[in-house]
Write an enzyme that holds these catalytic residues in place. Structure first.
Site, PDB file in Angstrom:
ATOM      1  N   LYS A  31       0.839  -1.204   0.000  1.00 12.33           N
ATOM      2  CA  LYS A  31       0.000   0.000   0.000  1.00 12.33           C
ATOM      3  C   LYS A  31       0.877   1.260   0.000  1.00 12.33           C
ATOM      4  O   LYS A  31       0.680   2.169  -0.798  1.00 12.33           O
ATOM      5  CB  LYS A  31      -0.895   0.008   1.242  1.00 12.33           C
ATOM      6  CG  LYS A  31      -1.540   1.367   1.516  1.00 12.33           C
ATOM      7  CD  LYS A  31      -2.412   1.368   2.749  1.00 12.33           C
ATOM      8  CE  LYS A  31      -1.720   1.668   4.046  1.00 12.33           C
ATOM      9  NZ  LYS A  31      -1.465   3.093   4.341  1.00 12.33           N
ATOM     10  N   ASN A  32       1.845   1.297   0.907  1.00 15.06           N
ATOM     11  CA  ASN A  32       2.601   2.537   1.076  1.00 15.06           C
ATOM     12  C   ASN A  32       3.632   2.779  -0.025  1.00 15.06           C
ATOM     13  O   ASN A  32       4.215   3.857  -0.099  1.00 15.06           O
ATOM     14  CB  ASN A  32       3.249   2.584   2.463  1.00 15.06           C
ATOM     15  CG  ASN A  32       2.201   2.823   3.539  1.00 15.06           C
ATOM     16  OD1 ASN A  32       1.067   3.172   3.238  1.00 15.06           O
ATOM     17  ND2 ASN A  32       2.575   2.626   4.796  1.00 15.06           N
ATOM     18  N   CYS A  37      -4.878  13.404  12.720  1.00 14.38           N
ATOM     19  CA  CYS A  37      -5.593  12.149  12.549  1.00 14.38           C
ATOM     20  C   CYS A  37      -5.438  11.320  13.804  1.00 14.38           C
ATOM     21  O   CYS A  37      -4.845  11.766  14.779  1.00 14.38           O
ATOM     22  CB  CYS A  37      -5.098  11.397  11.315  1.00 14.38           C
ATOM     23  SG  CYS A  37      -3.472  10.715  11.537  1.00 14.38           S
ATOM     24  N   ARG A  90       0.562  15.203  12.868  1.00 14.05           N
ATOM     25  CA  ARG A  90       1.102  14.961  11.526  1.00 14.05           C
ATOM     26  C   ARG A  90       1.163  16.212  10.632  1.00 14.05           C
ATOM     27  O   ARG A  90       0.473  16.303   9.621  1.00 14.05           O
ATOM     28  CB  ARG A  90       0.330  13.825  10.837  1.00 14.05           C
ATOM     29  CG  ARG A  90       0.383  12.544  11.634  1.00 14.05           C
ATOM     30  CD  ARG A  90      -0.349  11.426  10.961  1.00 14.05           C
ATOM     31  NE  ARG A  90       0.383  10.848   9.852  1.00 14.05           N
ATOM     32  CZ  ARG A  90      -0.084   9.870   9.088  1.00 14.05           C
ATOM     33  NH1 ARG A  90      -1.266   9.383   9.310  1.00 14.05           N
ATOM     34  NH2 ARG A  90       0.636   9.388   8.100  1.00 14.05           N
ATOM     35  N   ASP A  94       4.544   1.131  12.101  1.00 13.93           N
ATOM     36  CA  ASP A  94       3.341   0.462  11.570  1.00 13.93           C
ATOM     37  C   ASP A  94       3.200  -0.973  12.073  1.00 13.93           C
ATOM     38  O   ASP A  94       2.201  -1.631  11.763  1.00 13.93           O
ATOM     39  CB  ASP A  94       3.352   0.492  10.032  1.00 13.93           C
ATOM     40  CG  ASP A  94       3.152   1.902   9.494  1.00 13.93           C
ATOM     41  OD1 ASP A  94       2.789   2.793  10.279  1.00 13.93           O
ATOM     42  OD2 ASP A  94       3.378   2.114   8.290  1.00 13.93           O
ATOM     43  N   ARG A 123      -8.583  -0.360   4.576  1.00 10.35           N
ATOM     44  CA  ARG A 123      -7.694   0.620   3.956  1.00 10.35           C
ATOM     45  C   ARG A 123      -6.332   0.006   3.668  1.00 10.35           C
ATOM     46  O   ARG A 123      -5.620   0.495   2.790  1.00 10.35           O
ATOM     47  CB  ARG A 123      -7.489   1.818   4.889  1.00 10.35           C
ATOM     48  CG  ARG A 123      -8.737   2.633   5.101  1.00 10.35           C
ATOM     49  CD  ARG A 123      -8.432   3.830   5.923  1.00 10.35           C
ATOM     50  NE  ARG A 123      -7.388   4.639   5.290  1.00 10.35           N
ATOM     51  CZ  ARG A 123      -6.907   5.763   5.803  1.00 10.35           C
ATOM     52  NH1 ARG A 123      -7.358   6.212   6.941  1.00 10.35           N
ATOM     53  NH2 ARG A 123      -5.965   6.433   5.178  1.00 10.35           N
TER      54      ARG A 123
HETATM   55  C1  EPZ Z   1       4.181   7.283   6.161  1.00  7.62           C
HETATM   56  O1  EPZ Z   1       3.402   8.350   6.652  1.00  7.62           O
HETATM   57  C2  EPZ Z   1       3.272   6.090   6.064  1.00  7.62           C
HETATM   58  N1  EPZ Z   1       2.154   6.410   5.172  1.00  7.62           N
HETATM   59  C3  EPZ Z   1       2.743   5.740   7.448  1.00  7.62           C
HETATM   60  O2  EPZ Z   1       1.968   4.564   7.306  1.00  7.62           O
HETATM   61  C4  EPZ Z   1       3.927   5.458   8.371  1.00  7.62           C
HETATM   62  O3  EPZ Z   1       3.440   5.230   9.679  1.00  7.62           O
HETATM   63  C5  EPZ Z   1       4.862   6.666   8.390  1.00  7.62           C
HETATM   64  O4  EPZ Z   1       5.272   6.995   7.032  1.00  7.62           O
HETATM   65  C6  EPZ Z   1       6.132   6.437   9.203  1.00  7.62           C
HETATM   66  O5  EPZ Z   1       6.822   5.335   8.709  1.00  7.62           O
HETATM   67  C7  EPZ Z   1       2.303   6.216   3.869  1.00  7.62           C
HETATM   68  O6  EPZ Z   1       3.345   5.813   3.384  1.00  7.62           O
HETATM   69  C8  EPZ Z   1       1.137   6.513   3.006  1.00  7.62           C
HETATM   70  P1  EPZ Z   1       6.132  10.788   8.091  1.00  7.62           P
HETATM   71  P2  EPZ Z   1       3.946   9.850   6.569  1.00  7.62           P
HETATM   72  O7  EPZ Z   1       6.026  12.029   7.292  1.00  7.62           O
HETATM   73  O8  EPZ Z   1       4.781   9.981   5.370  1.00  7.62           O
HETATM   74  C9  EPZ Z   1       6.517  14.172  11.447  1.00  7.62           C
HETATM   75  C10 EPZ Z   1       0.121   3.149   7.839  1.00  7.62           C
HETATM   76  O9  EPZ Z   1      -0.441   2.667   8.853  1.00  7.62           O
HETATM   77  N2  EPZ Z   1       6.453  15.155  10.359  1.00  7.62           N
HETATM   78  O10 EPZ Z   1       7.343   9.935   7.908  1.00  7.62           O
HETATM   79  O11 EPZ Z   1       2.786  10.752   6.741  1.00  7.62           O
HETATM   80  C11 EPZ Z   1       5.196  13.417  11.635  1.00  7.62           C
HETATM   81  O12 EPZ Z   1       4.281  14.161  12.417  1.00  7.62           O
HETATM   82  C12 EPZ Z   1       0.722   4.492   7.916  1.00  7.62           C
HETATM   83  O13 EPZ Z   1       0.189   2.563   6.752  1.00  7.62           O
HETATM   84  C13 EPZ Z   1       6.662  16.490  10.622  1.00  7.62           C
HETATM   85  O14 EPZ Z   1       6.901  16.899  11.771  1.00  7.62           O
HETATM   86  O15 EPZ Z   1       4.833   9.893   7.880  1.00  7.62           O
HETATM   87  C14 EPZ Z   1       5.658  12.146  12.308  1.00  7.62           C
HETATM   88  O16 EPZ Z   1       5.812  12.362  13.680  1.00  7.62           O
HETATM   89  C15 EPZ Z   1       0.105   5.501   8.739  1.00  7.62           C
HETATM   90  N3  EPZ Z   1       6.594  17.392   9.588  1.00  7.62           N
HETATM   91  C16 EPZ Z   1       7.022  11.913  11.661  1.00  7.62           C
HETATM   92  O17 EPZ Z   1       7.432  13.157  11.110  1.00  7.62           O
HETATM   93  C17 EPZ Z   1       6.352  16.998   8.310  1.00  7.62           C
HETATM   94  O18 EPZ Z   1       6.309  17.856   7.410  1.00  7.62           O
HETATM   95  C18 EPZ Z   1       7.028  10.858  10.562  1.00  7.62           C
HETATM   96  O19 EPZ Z   1       5.996  11.154   9.625  1.00  7.62           O
HETATM   97  C19 EPZ Z   1       6.136  15.638   8.055  1.00  7.62           C
HETATM   98  C20 EPZ Z   1       6.199  14.726   9.089  1.00  7.62           C
END
Ligand code: EPZ
Length: 421
Positions: free
Chosen positions: A22-23, A117, A122, A307, A400
């Protein structure tokens, strides 16, 4: 609304095959917006999030068609609407990944700002900061991010303040059509970033360093079409392996991308099961050993993925001893705790990021409610172990991210059925 009824107590046994990731699929679908010729994608998982991304591409004006082998071909030359509406972004945060590609190709884009969320606030500040460094003008009005770059994006030196998977992917995609070279420092090293880079290279992009913390992209004028097969879902594989360990079962997963699962397989071995890798097949045998409580500390790749935190917690709930679970990626990813407690688990939240689990000899079935995708799968693992029947409500979260879950678990011997209420 559907729910799952699970009658626990049966060890999982048998063979299954991993579905497409998915990701990886979601950013790759967004990347089709960069290509000047059709892109054919195979092995996309049949999941609600994938359908939502296809729906978004169609709303933007892309032509999406499906062939007899269920591969999807996307032609984005007809894209004329540059606005990703709230209704779709609200359903799925990954919709935000169209920001970089649309801006790079069309010089303008409006994307609804994703809200917080179930697993945390996020923010998307890192996505926006990077695109500004590349010459975009960004404003946030009425809940929408508007980004423009009339003369195109410029390559830039982008140092991420936090490691972000989506942020790295958005910038990576934008940089492929920018003028000059972009260097992304403190880039995410997750396999889903590497896969996006591989697909972009198939389209003709010049990218090096993916899989390390520094990625370099030499921009070009246009990208071509390509044909790409999405790799397996490491989180789905990890979830089934943990479920087999919790039920003291014995399963083989084929096409299981073991090269992306080192930390997960080592952690599973710490619990006690025998885990063997042969080519792309992973075999887990938990029939003889008892399960030992094991501390879990989530981290960016190559650490234990956030995850799989909830699923490892469910395994610890039925392991001997006391363990500590530390969540370092998201600030609010313990929504499953109260529901696992409803099944008889002994879990205490120490603070927002730490929980202590004392293993119990038995969980008991109860009605529970899924709160997010991975929380749902931890409840499912609890239900597979529990005596009696567990009803898991709000399973649209599971749909999902887990393809045909009741069918796949059914083949492995689980007593599980979906009912509509
Ligand atoms: C991806 O989300 C995955 N989603 C998530 O999968 C996964 O949990 C996550 O990466 C971490 O591995 C998809 O790939 C579609 P991040 P993403 O940006 O990209 C902070 C699932 O269950 N952050 O790496 O949204 C954020 O708040 C899911 O399949 C900022 O501060 O995650 C978090 O604490 C849900 N500023 C951390 O970084 C930003 O601009 C990591 O988030 C962006 C992120």
């Amino acid at each position: 609304m559907d729910k799952l009824l699970v009658r626990g107590g049966e060890p999982l046994k048998g063979e299954t095959k991993a579905s497409g990731s998915k990701n990886s699929s979601l950013p790759i679908l967004a990347a089709t917006l960069l290509a000047s010729k059709p892109v054919r994608l195979s092995n996309l998982p049949h999941l609600r999030d994938v359908t939502t991304m296809l729906e978004l591409l169609a709303v933007l004006g892309a032509r999406v068609s499906l062939d007899e082998s269920l591969a999807v071909t996307i032609d984005t030359n007809s894209v004329s609407n540059l606005k990703a509406p709230y209704d779709l972004v609200r359903k799925m945060r990954a919709s935000f990944l169209v920001l970089g590609p649309l801006l790079a190709r069309h010089g303008r884009v409006e994307v609804s700002l994703p809200g917080g969320c179930a697993i945390g606030t996020r923010p998307v500040d890192q996505h926006l900061k990077a695109l500004e460094l590349m010459g975009a003008t960004i404003s946030i009005v009425n809940g929408y991010v508007t980004a423009t770059c009339e003369r195109g994006l410029e390559g830039a030196h982008v140092a991420m303040d936090v490691v972000t998977v989506g942020g790295t992917q958005n910038v990576l995609m934008a940089a492929t059509l920018a003028r000059g070279t972009t260097v992304i420092e403190n880039a995410a090293q997750e396999p889903e970033v590497v896969e996006l880079a591989s697909c972009l290279r198939e389209m003709g992009a010049s990218i090096t360093g993916d899989g390390s913390s520094t990625i370099t992209v030499d921009g070009c004028n246009q990208l071509q079409g390509c044909s790409y097969r999405v790799k397996s879902d490491r989180i789905e594989v990890g979830t089934y392996l943990i479920a087999a360990a919790a039920t003291r079962g014995h399963i083989c997963i084929h096409d299981a991308c073991p090269e992306t699962l080192d930390a997960v397989l080592d952690t599973l071995r710490d619990f006690g099961p025998d885990v063997q890798v042969s080519g792309s097949t992973i075999e887990l045998d938990a029939r003889t050993n008892s399960s030992r409580a094991t501390d879990i500390f989530t981290a960016v790749y190559p650490g234990i993925p956030t995850d799989l935190q909830a699923q490892f917690m469910a395994l610890n709930c039925v392991s001997e001893g006391v363990s500590q679970i530390t969540e370092t990626i998201f600030e609010n990813r313990f929504m499953h705790v109260q529901e696992l407690v409803r099944l008889g688990a002994d879990v205490r939240l120490m603070d927002a990021r730490t929980a202590t689990v004392k293993g119990v000899s038995q969980l008991r079935g109860a009605p529970v409610m899924a709160t997010d995708l991975r929380a749902s799968s931890s409840l499912l693992i609890g239900a597979l172990v529990a005596t009696g029947e567990t009803a898991i409500n709000r399973i649209y979260h599971i749909d999902r991210g887990y393809e045909r879950i009741e069918e796949k678990l059914g083949w492995l011997g689980a007593d599980i059925r979906r009912v509509s209420v």
